[in-house]
Enzyme design. Structure first.
Site, PDB file in Angstrom:
ATOM      1  N   SER A 147     128.647  25.268 134.055  1.00 56.42           N
ATOM      2  CA  SER A 147     129.935  25.105 135.468  1.00 56.42           C
ATOM      3  C   SER A 147     130.527  23.723 134.966  1.00 56.42           C
ATOM      4  O   SER A 147     131.358  23.530 135.795  1.00 56.42           O
ATOM      5  CB  SER A 147     128.126  24.328 135.637  1.00 56.42           C
ATOM      6  OG  SER A 147     127.514  23.760 135.082  1.00 56.42           O
ATOM      7  N   LYS A 161     127.098  16.827 134.982  1.00 53.15           N
ATOM      8  CA  LYS A 161     127.948  16.847 136.563  1.00 53.15           C
ATOM      9  C   LYS A 161     128.258  16.122 136.472  1.00 53.15           C
ATOM     10  O   LYS A 161     128.730  15.051 135.869  1.00 53.15           O
ATOM     11  CB  LYS A 161     128.344  17.810 137.835  1.00 53.15           C
ATOM     12  CG  LYS A 161     126.731  18.080 138.223  1.00 53.15           C
ATOM     13  CD  LYS A 161     127.051  19.977 137.525  1.00 53.15           C
ATOM     14  CE  LYS A 161     126.106  20.955 138.237  1.00 53.15           C
ATOM     15  NZ  LYS A 161     126.434  22.280 138.078  1.00 53.15           N
TER      16      LYS A 161
END
Length: 278
Positions: free
Chosen positions: A42, A119
């Site tokens: 991701s 993230k």
């Protein structure tokens, strides 16, 4: 020849050594740096599956999320951070709290399932965030984008989970070259980072998110292959992340392996050892 008393003392001393070592490691992991192994794609191309890094816990101070979780399913051990430091949970504050900056790559605990995520911090408290036709808007201003060619990788099973990458250039056979569009995004505070895109999907077209006070908005750099704050928690996403759920900032990759195990030395990516994270 050792007596039974001497043998017993030796065993006790060995147990003490192991306990002390575990206590020291626990204190180090709680207060300073937590190891983190990248399990998914991701955050490509910033972070690749198999990158190993230490998370700087001093950057944001300490909360219940700073306590380590110990999960060893083989022997039935499942100790969560809340089991150890749950008394600190609930007030959304931190001890010696630092201020996260837009663009930080950070590790945090999922607000619902308590899984650790990594993230990029995109939205600060009070920000308006929206994605329109694949372009990120922060407080009604489009984030500057510059085309930077393609991100390419070999179509193969990656990491311990043996997942396969998604490709923009259609169906690619094993061993073929998987391509994704690559751009350089410049955030309002000047932080530049690479993002990659695969195709048009629902998370490229969102409503407006107003980040609540004491919360943050995170997105993956691999925009079309990231479960992040664009998806609400009741739909399986991350939603807004409370300040107290931050664990630390990722500053540098220490080691990287492209194989199923870090022991497979022939899969080591030597060009990523001690690489800074931007």
């Amino acid at each position: 020849m050792a007596t039974k008393a001497q043998a017993g003392n030796s065993i006790i001393e060995t147990i003490k050594t192991i306990v002390y070592a575990l206590l020291i490691a626990g204190v180090f992991r709680t207060l300073f740096f937590q190891p983190f192994w990248i399990p998914s794609g991701s955050m490509k191309e910033t972070l690749l599956i198999g990158d190993f890094l230490f998370v700087n816990k001093m950057a944001y101070g300490y909360s219940y999320a700073s306590c380590p979780s110990v999960k060893l399913g083989v022997v039935g051990i499942d100790i969560d951070a809340e089991d150890i430091c749950g008394f600190m949970d609930g007030d959304n504050t931190r001890l010696f709290g630092g201020t996260p900056e837009r663009g930080d790559v950070a590790v945090f605990r999922h607000p619902v399932n308590n899984t650790d995520f990594i993230k990029r911090l995109i939205g600060l408290p009070g920000d308006k965030i929206q994605v329109k036709d694949g372009v990120l808007f922060i407080n009604d201003q489009a984030v500057a984008l510059k085309d930077a060619g393609d991100f390419e990788e070999v179509m193969e099973r990656q990491g311990p989970q043996r997942g396969q990458p998604r490709c923009e250039n259609g169906a690619v056979g094993m061993g073929g070259i998987c391509k994704k569009s690559r751009q350089i995004a410049t955030l309002p505070n000047g932080v530049e980072h690479a993002i990659i895109n695969i195709g048009d999907q629902s998370t490229d077209h969102t409503g407006v998110y107003l980040v609540p006070e004491g919360h943050y908005f995170f997105m993956g750099d691999n925009r079309d292959n990231s479960t992040d704050s664009r998806v609400p928690q009741n739909a399986g996403g991350v939603g807004f992340v409370p300040y107290e759920n931050l664990i630390g900032r990722a500053d540098r990759i220490m080691f990287s392996s492209a194989g199923r195990s870090m022991l497979f030395f022939w899969t080591w990516r030597s060009d990523r050892f001690f690489k800074g994270i931007t």
